[in-house]
Design a protein around this motif. Structure first.
Motif, PDB file in Angstrom:
ATOM      1  N   SER A   1      13.372   3.868 -31.449  1.00 39.33           N
ATOM      2  CA  SER A   1      13.994   2.622 -31.924  1.00 39.33           C
ATOM      3  C   SER A   1      15.161   2.935 -32.853  1.00 39.33           C
ATOM      4  O   SER A   1      16.223   2.307 -32.773  1.00 39.33           O
ATOM      5  CB  SER A   1      12.973   1.767 -32.681  1.00 39.33           C
ATOM      6  N   ALA A   2      14.963   3.898 -33.733  1.00 35.08           N
ATOM      7  CA  ALA A   2      16.045   4.295 -34.637  1.00 35.08           C
ATOM      8  C   ALA A   2      17.227   4.825 -33.835  1.00 35.08           C
ATOM      9  O   ALA A   2      18.391   4.519 -34.138  1.00 35.08           O
ATOM     10  CB  ALA A   2      15.546   5.338 -35.629  1.00 35.08           C
TER      11      ALA A   2
ATOM     12  N   CYS B   1      18.068   3.893 -30.914  1.00 32.18           N
ATOM     13  CA  CYS B   1      18.739   2.688 -30.386  1.00 32.18           C
ATOM     14  C   CYS B   1      19.669   2.091 -31.443  1.00 32.18           C
ATOM     15  O   CYS B   1      20.784   1.667 -31.131  1.00 32.18           O
ATOM     16  CB  CYS B   1      17.711   1.637 -29.973  1.00 32.18           C
ATOM     17  N   GLY B   2      19.205   2.052 -32.687  1.00 29.21           N
ATOM     18  CA  GLY B   2      20.028   1.523 -33.779  1.00 29.21           C
ATOM     19  C   GLY B   2      21.286   2.354 -33.980  1.00 29.21           C
ATOM     20  O   GLY B   2      22.382   1.815 -34.180  1.00 29.21           O
ATOM     21  N   ILE B   3      21.129   3.675 -33.913  1.00 30.72           N
ATOM     22  CA  ILE B   3      22.285   4.567 -34.096  1.00 30.72           C
ATOM     23  C   ILE B   3      23.261   4.399 -32.929  1.00 30.72           C
ATOM     24  O   ILE B   3      24.486   4.344 -33.116  1.00 30.72           O
ATOM     25  CB  ILE B   3      21.816   6.029 -34.219  1.00 30.72           C
TER      26      ILE B   3
ATOM     27  N   LEU C   1      23.589   1.728 -31.053  1.00 33.95           N
ATOM     28  CA  LEU C   1      24.206   0.403 -31.177  1.00 33.95           C
ATOM     29  C   LEU C   1      25.335   0.438 -32.215  1.00 33.95           C
ATOM     30  O   LEU C   1      26.412  -0.141 -31.997  1.00 33.95           O
ATOM     31  CB  LEU C   1      23.151  -0.633 -31.566  1.00 33.95           C
ATOM     32  N   ALA C   2      25.086   1.147 -33.328  1.00 32.99           N
ATOM     33  CA  ALA C   2      26.133   1.276 -34.353  1.00 32.99           C
ATOM     34  C   ALA C   2      27.373   1.933 -33.758  1.00 32.99           C
ATOM     35  O   ALA C   2      28.506   1.531 -34.040  1.00 32.99           O
ATOM     36  CB  ALA C   2      25.611   2.080 -35.542  1.00 32.99           C
TER      37      ALA C   2
ATOM     38  N   LEU D   1      29.129  -0.702 -31.730  1.00 32.65           N
ATOM     39  CA  LEU D   1      29.755  -1.711 -32.595  1.00 32.65           C
ATOM     40  C   LEU D   1      31.030  -1.163 -33.235  1.00 32.65           C
ATOM     41  O   LEU D   1      32.013  -1.881 -33.396  1.00 32.65           O
ATOM     42  CB  LEU D   1      28.773  -2.158 -33.689  1.00 32.65           C
ATOM     43  N   ASP D   2      30.983   0.108 -33.601  1.00 30.83           N
ATOM     44  CA  ASP D   2      32.123   0.731 -34.282  1.00 30.83           C
ATOM     45  C   ASP D   2      33.128   1.340 -33.306  1.00 30.83           C
ATOM     46  O   ASP D   2      34.088   1.980 -33.732  1.00 30.83           O
ATOM     47  CB  ASP D   2      31.629   1.804 -35.256  1.00 30.83           C
TER      48      ASP D   2
ATOM     49  N   TYR E   1      30.565   8.825 -30.106  1.00 29.74           N
ATOM     50  CA  TYR E   1      29.448   9.771 -30.188  1.00 29.74           C
ATOM     51  C   TYR E   1      28.310   9.377 -29.257  1.00 29.74           C
ATOM     52  O   TYR E   1      28.178   8.226 -28.856  1.00 29.74           O
ATOM     53  CB  TYR E   1      28.968   9.926 -31.633  1.00 29.74           C
TER      54      TYR E   1
ATOM     55  N   GLN F   1       5.694   0.302 -29.066  1.00 30.95           N
ATOM     56  CA  GLN F   1       7.042   0.185 -29.639  1.00 30.95           C
ATOM     57  C   GLN F   1       8.084   0.882 -28.766  1.00 30.95           C
ATOM     58  O   GLN F   1       9.238   0.453 -28.703  1.00 30.95           O
ATOM     59  CB  GLN F   1       7.065   0.778 -31.058  1.00 30.95           C
TER      60      GLN F   1
ATOM     61  N   GLU G   1       9.286  -1.519 -26.270  1.00 34.09           N
ATOM     62  CA  GLU G   1      10.170  -2.495 -26.932  1.00 34.09           C
ATOM     63  C   GLU G   1      11.571  -1.885 -27.049  1.00 34.09           C
ATOM     64  O   GLU G   1      12.585  -2.542 -26.800  1.00 34.09           O
ATOM     65  CB  GLU G   1       9.669  -2.820 -28.349  1.00 34.09           C
ATOM     66  N   ALA G   2      11.604  -0.610 -27.420  1.00 35.33           N
ATOM     67  CA  ALA G   2      12.892   0.076 -27.601  1.00 35.33           C
ATOM     68  C   ALA G   2      13.602   0.257 -26.266  1.00 35.33           C
ATOM     69  O   ALA G   2      14.828   0.092 -26.177  1.00 35.33           O
ATOM     70  CB  ALA G   2      12.670   1.430 -28.281  1.00 35.33           C
TER      71      ALA G   2
ATOM     72  N   PHE H   1      15.233  -2.870 -25.358  1.00 35.54           N
ATOM     73  CA  PHE H   1      16.393  -3.069 -26.227  1.00 35.54           C
ATOM     74  C   PHE H   1      17.578  -2.235 -25.726  1.00 35.54           C
ATOM     75  O   PHE H   1      18.708  -2.725 -25.624  1.00 35.54           O
ATOM     76  CB  PHE H   1      16.004  -2.680 -27.660  1.00 35.54           C
TER      77      PHE H   1
ATOM     78  N   TYR I   1      21.021  -4.052 -24.409  1.00 37.83           N
ATOM     79  CA  TYR I   1      22.316  -3.869 -25.084  1.00 37.83           C
ATOM     80  C   TYR I   1      23.178  -2.780 -24.427  1.00 37.83           C
ATOM     81  O   TYR I   1      24.138  -2.304 -25.045  1.00 37.83           O
ATOM     82  CB  TYR I   1      22.102  -3.609 -26.580  1.00 37.83           C
TER      83      TYR I   1
ATOM     84  N   ASN J   1      10.045  -2.662 -33.217  1.00 34.29           N
ATOM     85  CA  ASN J   1      11.311  -2.084 -32.772  1.00 34.29           C
ATOM     86  C   ASN J   1      12.458  -2.542 -33.669  1.00 34.29           C
ATOM     87  O   ASN J   1      13.303  -1.734 -34.066  1.00 34.29           O
ATOM     88  CB  ASN J   1      11.584  -2.471 -31.323  1.00 34.29           C
TER      89      ASN J   1
ATOM     90  N   SER K   1      12.729  -0.532 -36.920  1.00 31.98           N
ATOM     91  CA  SER K   1      13.230   0.842 -36.754  1.00 31.98           C
ATOM     92  C   SER K   1      14.675   0.857 -36.249  1.00 31.98           C
ATOM     93  O   SER K   1      15.439   1.773 -36.580  1.00 31.98           O
ATOM     94  CB  SER K   1      12.321   1.632 -35.806  1.00 31.98           C
ATOM     95  N   VAL K   2      15.073  -0.142 -35.468  1.00 37.36           N
ATOM     96  CA  VAL K   2      16.486  -0.263 -35.070  1.00 37.36           C
ATOM     97  C   VAL K   2      17.334  -0.480 -36.325  1.00 37.36           C
ATOM     98  O   VAL K   2      18.398   0.129 -36.491  1.00 37.36           O
ATOM     99  CB  VAL K   2      16.699  -1.417 -34.061  1.00 37.36           C
TER     100      VAL K   2
ATOM    101  N   GLY L   1      17.989   2.715 -37.908  1.00 35.39           N
ATOM    102  CA  GLY L   1      19.024   3.484 -37.209  1.00 35.39           C
ATOM    103  C   GLY L   1      20.424   2.994 -37.546  1.00 35.39           C
ATOM    104  O   GLY L   1      21.345   3.789 -37.741  1.00 35.39           O
ATOM    105  N   LEU L   2      20.580   1.677 -37.633  1.00 39.40           N
ATOM    106  CA  LEU L   2      21.883   1.112 -38.014  1.00 39.40           C
ATOM    107  C   LEU L   2      22.242   1.525 -39.438  1.00 39.40           C
ATOM    108  O   LEU L   2      23.384   1.893 -39.732  1.00 39.40           O
ATOM    109  CB  LEU L   2      21.848  -0.418 -37.906  1.00 39.40           C
TER     110      LEU L   2
ATOM    111  N   SER M   1      23.433   4.904 -39.861  1.00 39.84           N
ATOM    112  CA  SER M   1      24.827   5.036 -39.419  1.00 39.84           C
ATOM    113  C   SER M   1      25.787   4.362 -40.400  1.00 39.84           C
ATOM    114  O   SER M   1      26.945   4.119 -40.065  1.00 39.84           O
ATOM    115  CB  SER M   1      24.980   4.414 -38.021  1.00 39.84           C
TER     116      SER M   1
ATOM    117  N   LYS N   1      25.459   1.287 -42.087  1.00 30.43           N
ATOM    118  CA  LYS N   1      25.586  -0.168 -42.159  1.00 30.43           C
ATOM    119  C   LYS N   1      24.604  -0.786 -43.164  1.00 30.43           C
ATOM    120  O   LYS N   1      23.540  -0.246 -43.413  1.00 30.43           O
ATOM    121  CB  LYS N   1      25.330  -0.774 -40.784  1.00 30.43           C
TER     122      LYS N   1
END
Lengths: 275, 311
Positions: free
Chosen positions: A125-126, A128-130, A132-133, A136-137, A141, A156, A159-160, A163, A167, B56, B59-60, B63-64, B67, B69
């Motif tokens: 999940s993390a 995915c966040g990285i 997505l960042a 967005l930016d 990378y 989870q 779920e990830a 996601f 996205y 999720n 934890s997402v 991750g943001l 980075s 944010k």
């Protein structure tokens, strides 16, 4: 891949495998089986694939790796040390009091560790966040996440995966280390996640199944992933838990056991350089 | 004076401060209810719906934040602090990432949805996480200021908001600071230390106590962690009896935090007013609060107990 380069990678992978055994032996604890199964993929990522600079580990434009199966950190620490993020001498402090090489990865204190992980299912999940960042930016990378085939029993994770697909995280490359074993036995007996290829496809991933110990296979999968621009990639890496140490291979008890002195000597003698 | 639910103040504050700060807001299919929709409508490109998948989402968010944010992750308190507790602890708390958890629908004042959605345990859970700031604003004015303080604080913050509209009790020029309590009314016989919507009730209780010739101080503790121990100890010594009041279990919340603080430095009787060791139930929000005596009358009763224990 040219033979010279392949031999070079094979030798690095052997060094990383020796480092793994050294760490777990010195710490008298740790997880050798799942570290050895990802050693070749970690080698390829840190020595061929990823856009990284050990002298600038926080570079905002760097590629990232999230070791979602965080218990396999001896492989990650070995790769970081061999790549020059810190001295290989520090590997001896693994799991000892006051070491920055914690039992599971700690992004705050370990140079080169991009995300803390260890509680299964959260790293993806993390990642995915990285990823997505990065989207967005509008950065270029890429994000790599290594999961275990036992780990994906965590809800989870799915779920990830939803996601990542929703996205369109095409900059995310998921590697599932399919070594077939988890603590209580064979994955197929404990809780089967098969048919995994079908599931990953159904979740919207571009799926590649490879031999986790074949550098040609590894290279081809990562190259395809880089050119996939409309969806995330899942590389299902068929691996051997404990790969490289004969008595550890495919033996479930080597998930989280340290070798004794005699076993250590034997393991090290089996992990000699190829040339 | 303003009357609105603090969740509403939260959504408005996100939209307001997003002009100046580069905020990203995550929700788990509850933006209509958490009011992050107010932000989403103004800044759709900075709003990420994660669907009904809180683990999720948390934890997402990590991750943001890893980075670079500043991220708000929103859901009901039950699902953010409850369901995703371990994600909050390991993905956000342990690496001390810059994620703000905007938890709405906290406490019994959820009302009709009943016990499954009335989270009376979130403060207890969140304040055990090392480095986590826990804020529980008393009214719409403070809710807005708490959002601003959370944005400006580098590290994880848990913000607790309610569903039920409540009266503004603090002045428009109120100053809010993480780690600081505020004396809203001074007194000498007992101090009522309240948080969230119980602060307004504590002020009413203090007036009722005047009739009984009991001088009660009222202290607003919206920053449950870090806790303003100095102020609490000062009133422990001055008044010799304390009553804590919260829309939360009496186990692990503000009451426990105050007991921990005074027992180590300036012990005095402390009576904890809040949700006893039981679940809530369905009903109109105000009726549920009255049923569980989470009102001024309930506080008065506890104050009388506390005063009787004074030496």
């Amino acid at each position: 891949m040219e033979e010279i380069q392949k031999n070079e990678l094979k030798n690095i992978a052997l060094r990383i495998r020796r480092d793994i055994i050294e760490q777990v032996y010195n710490a008298k604890s740790g997880h050798p089986g799942g570290s050895l199964s990802i050693a070749d993929i970690i080698t390829y990522l840190y020595f061929k694939e990823m856009n990284i600079d050990p002298s600038n580990p926080k570079d905002p434009d760097r590629d990232r790796l999230v070791l979602s199966k965080g218990h396999s950190c001896p492989a990650l620490y070995a790769a970081l040390a061999e790549r020059g993020y810190f001295s290989t001498e520090i590997l001896k402090t693994f799991r000892k009091l006051d070491s920055f090489l914690q039992g599971h990865p700690d992004m705050k204190n370990t140079p080169g560790v991009d995300m803390s992980s260890g509680s299964l299912g959260q790293g993806i999940s993390a990642a995915c966040g990285i990823a997505l960042a990065g989207k967005l930016d509008k950065k270029n990378y890429r994000v790599y996440a290594i999961l275990g085939d036992g780990e994906i029993e965590e809800g989870q994770v799915w779920e990830a995966f939803m996601f990542a697909s929703h996205y369109c995280l095409s900059n995310l490359c998921v590697i599932i280390d399919r070594n077939g074993l988890q603590i209580d036995g064979k994955c197929k007996d404990v809780m089967s996640s098969e048919p995994l290829e079908d599931k990953m496809q159904a979740f919207g991933f571009d799926v590649k199944v490879i031999d986790a110990h074949d550098f040609d296979d590894i290279e081809s999968a990562f190259n395809t992933a880089k050119n996939t621009t409309d969806r995330p990639t899942a590389i299902i890496a068929n691996s051997v838990k404990g790969k490289g140490v004969s008595f550890m291979e495919n033996v479930v008890s080597w998930h989280g056991t340290a070798p004794n002195e005699q076993q250590y000597e034997q393991a090290m003698s089996e992990l000699k350089e190829v040339r | 004076m303003l009357k609105e639910a603090t969740r509403e103040s939260y959504g408005k504050a996100l939209a307001e401060f997003a002009e100046k700060y580069d905020l990203y807001v995550l929700d788990a299919d509850l933006s209509e209810a958490t009011k992050t929709k107010i932000f989403a409508q103004k800044y759709p490109e900075r709003f990420i719906d994660c669907g009904i998948a809180e683990a999720n989402m948390v934890s997402v968010a990590a991750g943001l934040a890893a980075s670079g944010k500043t991220v708000f992750a929103s859901s009901f308190a039950m699902f953010l602090a409850g369901r995703a507790f371990e994600q909050v602890r390991n993905s956000i708390g342990y690496p001390h990432l810059n994620v703000k958890l905007g938890a709405t629908h906290a406490g019994l004042s959820v009302g009709e949805d009943g016990a499954t959605h009335q989270c009376n345990e979130d403060i207890a859970l969140m304040r055990t996480i090392p480095g986590m700031v826990v804020l529980n604003p008393a009214d719409p004015v403070e809710a807005r200021l708490a959002v601003k303080a959370a944005i400006e604080h580098d590290g994880p913050v848990y913000l607790r908001f309610g569903r039920m509209p409540i009266e503004q009790i603090l002045p428009d020029d109120y100053k809010f600071e993480i780690g600081k309590g505020t004396v809203l009314k001074d007194g000498t016989d007992v101090a009522v230390i309240a948080t969230g919507l119980m602060v307004g009730e504590a002020l009413k209780a203090a007036e009722m106590l005047e009739q009984k010739s009991i001088s009660a101080a009222v202290i607003n503790i919206s920053s449950i962690k870090p806790l303003d121990k100095k102020l609490i100890l000062e009133y422990s010594i001055r008044c010799g009896a304390l009553v804590t009041s919260e829309e939360h279990s009496i186990i692990g919340g503000l009451g426990s935090a105050v007991c921990e603080a005074v027992s180590e430095a300036a012990p005095c009787p402390v009576i904890r007013h809040g949700v006893e060791d039981m679940f809530g139930k369905s009903g109109a929000a105000q009726k549920v609060l009255d049923y569980y005596k989470l009102n001024a009358e309930g506080i008065v009763q506890k104050v009388l107990e506390a005063v009787s224990l004074k030496k």
